[in-house]
Scaffold this motif. Structure first.
Motif, PDB file in Angstrom:
ATOM      1  N   THR A  74     -15.958   7.450 -11.830  1.00  0.00           N
ATOM      2  CA  THR A  74     -14.959   7.512 -10.826  1.00  0.00           C
ATOM      3  C   THR A  74     -15.723   7.280  -9.402  1.00  0.00           C
ATOM      4  N   PRO A  75     -14.847   6.865  -8.393  1.00  0.00           N
ATOM      5  CA  PRO A  75     -15.490   6.892  -7.087  1.00  0.00           C
ATOM      6  C   PRO A  75     -15.745   8.229  -6.296  1.00  0.00           C
ATOM      7  N   ARG A  76     -15.410   9.195  -6.940  1.00  0.00           N
ATOM      8  CA  ARG A  76     -15.641  10.623  -6.448  1.00  0.00           C
ATOM      9  C   ARG A  76     -14.985  10.706  -5.171  1.00  0.00           C
ATOM     10  N   THR A  77     -13.815  10.154  -5.317  1.00  0.00           N
ATOM     11  CA  THR A  77     -12.791  10.439  -3.848  1.00  0.00           C
ATOM     12  C   THR A  77     -11.397  11.086  -4.530  1.00  0.00           C
ATOM     13  N   GLN A  78     -10.850  11.521  -3.382  1.00  0.00           N
ATOM     14  CA  GLN A  78      -9.407  12.036  -3.547  1.00  0.00           C
ATOM     15  C   GLN A  78      -8.598  11.594  -2.351  1.00  0.00           C
ATOM     16  N   HIS A  79      -7.732  10.700  -2.569  1.00  0.00           N
ATOM     17  CA  HIS A  79      -6.623  10.013  -1.886  1.00  0.00           C
ATOM     18  C   HIS A  79      -5.508  11.286  -1.755  1.00  0.00           C
ATOM     19  N   VAL A  80      -5.532  11.671  -0.792  1.00  0.00           N
ATOM     20  CA  VAL A  80      -4.284  12.527  -0.173  1.00  0.00           C
ATOM     21  C   VAL A  80      -3.061  11.865   0.614  1.00  0.00           C
ATOM     22  N   THR A  81      -1.889  11.424   0.143  1.00  0.00           N
ATOM     23  CA  THR A  81      -0.873  10.731   0.734  1.00  0.00           C
ATOM     24  C   THR A  81       0.074  11.745   1.132  1.00  0.00           C
ATOM     25  N   THR A  82       0.257  11.700   2.510  1.00  0.00           N
ATOM     26  CA  THR A  82       1.460  12.602   3.107  1.00  0.00           C
ATOM     27  C   THR A  82       2.171  11.820   3.808  1.00  0.00           C
ATOM     28  N   ASN A  83       3.178  12.688   4.685  1.00  0.00           N
ATOM     29  CA  ASN A  83       4.243  11.823   5.607  1.00  0.00           C
ATOM     30  C   ASN A  83       4.920  10.864   4.852  1.00  0.00           C
ATOM     31  N   VAL A  84       5.228  10.900   3.668  1.00  0.00           N
ATOM     32  CA  VAL A  84       5.966   9.744   2.852  1.00  0.00           C
ATOM     33  C   VAL A  84       7.535   9.835   3.212  1.00  0.00           C
ATOM     34  N   ALA A  85       7.772   8.495   3.779  1.00  0.00           N
ATOM     35  CA  ALA A  85       8.985   8.088   4.092  1.00  0.00           C
ATOM     36  C   ALA A  85       9.755   6.975   3.328  1.00  0.00           C
ATOM     37  N   ILE A  86      10.675   7.378   2.723  1.00  0.00           N
ATOM     38  CA  ILE A  86      11.336   6.090   1.566  1.00  0.00           C
ATOM     39  C   ILE A  86      12.656   5.974   2.235  1.00  0.00           C
ATOM     40  N   GLU A  87      13.060   4.525   2.085  1.00  0.00           N
ATOM     41  CA  GLU A  87      14.292   3.943   2.438  1.00  0.00           C
ATOM     42  C   GLU A  87      14.629   3.268   0.965  1.00  0.00           C
ATOM     43  N   ASP A  89      17.780   0.961  -0.699  1.00  0.00           N
ATOM     44  CA  ASP A  89      18.967   0.234  -0.655  1.00  0.00           C
ATOM     45  C   ASP A  89      19.473  -0.030  -2.226  1.00  0.00           C
ATOM     46  N   GLU A  90      19.981   0.927  -2.577  1.00  0.00           N
ATOM     47  CA  GLU A  90      20.534   0.908  -4.009  1.00  0.00           C
ATOM     48  C   GLU A  90      21.321  -0.126  -4.498  1.00  0.00           C
ATOM     49  N   GLN A  91      22.270  -0.815  -3.616  1.00  0.00           N
ATOM     50  CA  GLN A  91      22.802  -1.983  -3.988  1.00  0.00           C
ATOM     51  C   GLN A  91      21.879  -3.277  -4.130  1.00  0.00           C
ATOM     52  N   ALA A  92      20.837  -3.433  -3.425  1.00  0.00           N
ATOM     53  CA  ALA A  92      19.848  -4.647  -3.596  1.00  0.00           C
ATOM     54  C   ALA A  92      18.766  -4.371  -4.467  1.00  0.00           C
ATOM     55  N   ASN A  93      18.728  -3.149  -4.909  1.00  0.00           N
ATOM     56  CA  ASN A  93      17.614  -2.742  -5.874  1.00  0.00           C
ATOM     57  C   ASN A  93      16.313  -2.739  -5.203  1.00  0.00           C
ATOM     58  N   THR A  94      16.226  -2.571  -3.905  1.00  0.00           N
ATOM     59  CA  THR A  94      14.928  -2.789  -3.043  1.00  0.00           C
ATOM     60  C   THR A  94      14.528  -1.139  -2.542  1.00  0.00           C
ATOM     61  N   ALA A  95      13.306  -1.191  -2.024  1.00  0.00           N
ATOM     62  CA  ALA A  95      13.064   0.150  -1.172  1.00  0.00           C
ATOM     63  C   ALA A  95      11.806  -0.300  -0.339  1.00  0.00           C
ATOM     64  N   VAL A  96      11.669   0.411   0.786  1.00  0.00           N
ATOM     65  CA  VAL A  96      10.715   0.584   1.461  1.00  0.00           C
ATOM     66  C   VAL A  96      10.210   1.798   1.865  1.00  0.00           C
ATOM     67  N   SER A  97       8.802   2.229   1.707  1.00  0.00           N
ATOM     68  CA  SER A  97       7.934   3.535   2.098  1.00  0.00           C
ATOM     69  C   SER A  97       7.005   2.958   3.258  1.00  0.00           C
ATOM     70  N   ARG A  98       6.649   4.113   3.777  1.00  0.00           N
ATOM     71  CA  ARG A  98       5.467   4.257   4.694  1.00  0.00           C
ATOM     72  C   ARG A  98       4.753   5.595   4.360  1.00  0.00           C
ATOM     73  N   SER A  99       3.511   5.737   4.467  1.00  0.00           N
ATOM     74  CA  SER A  99       3.063   7.000   4.342  1.00  0.00           C
ATOM     75  C   SER A  99       1.638   7.022   5.006  1.00  0.00           C
ATOM     76  N   TYR A 100       1.205   8.239   5.242  1.00  0.00           N
ATOM     77  CA  TYR A 100      -0.367   8.497   5.690  1.00  0.00           C
ATOM     78  C   TYR A 100      -1.293   8.831   4.388  1.00  0.00           C
ATOM     79  N   VAL A 101      -2.477   8.099   4.545  1.00  0.00           N
ATOM     80  CA  VAL A 101      -3.320   8.299   3.498  1.00  0.00           C
ATOM     81  C   VAL A 101      -4.645   8.794   4.151  1.00  0.00           C
ATOM     82  N   THR A 102      -5.268   9.952   3.296  1.00  0.00           N
ATOM     83  CA  THR A 102      -6.695  10.621   3.945  1.00  0.00           C
ATOM     84  C   THR A 102      -7.542  10.340   2.650  1.00  0.00           C
TER      85      THR A 102
END
Length: 157
Positions: A74-87, A89-102
């Motif tokens: 392993t790289p001896r890391t831990q990725h912590v993903t927070t502040n996940v915001a997901i949008e 579009d069910e009709q278009a079968n698409t989505a976007v997200s943004r989040s923070y990583v530490t």
């Protein structure tokens, strides 16, 4: 003209599936499973600090060439993903997200510490009923001691 009797997708299910993809990415990086990352991002373009990379094999190779892996595989890391915001579009079968990583790292001679912080900007598509990444853009704007994480930084040490 026939009308569809198909039920619309469950938005909560879509959000959960996308959250799981985001979490799976962190697990695979921290496990040093670069083949798994290639599979997870097989349909995606990954953009980090270098040129954008697309496709399973190219993404797997980019991670192998970029990250230092230790005796435990392993790289001896831990990725912590927070502040996940997901949008979604069910009709278009698409989505976007943004989040923070530490990114945290610890080694026998390196106490646990944050080594990087930034943001993920992701795009997803649902194909054959399954959500998948189609783009991940990583923007790291806070950088600590990455000399034991990134091959390029280690070479400059």
């Amino acid at each position: 003209m026939a009308t569809s009797t198909r039920m619309p997708a469950d938005p909560a299910s879509s959000y959960r599936a996308i959250e799981n993809l985001i979490a799976r990415y962190a697990e695979l990086v921290d496990d040093g499973d670069f083949a798994g990352l290639g599979n997870l991002l097989a349909d995606a373009t990954f953009t980090g600090s270098g040129e954008p990379v697309s496709g399973r094999d190219a993404i797997e190779k980019m991670f192998q060439d970029t990250l230092i892996v230790y005796a435990d595989g392993t790289p001896r890391t831990q990725h912590v993903t927070t502040n996940v915001a997901i949008e979604v579009d069910e009709q278009a079968n698409t989505a976007v997200s943004r989040s923070y990583v530490t990114v945290m790292q610890a080694l026998p001679d390196l106490p646990l510490q944050p080594i990087a912080g930034g943001r993920y900007h992701d795009r997803f598509e649902r194909r054959d009923g399954q959500w998948r990444f189609v783009a991940r853009r990583v923007r790291i704007n806070l950088v600590g001691d990455v000399s034991r994480h990134l091959r390029q930084a280690a070479a400059q040490r």
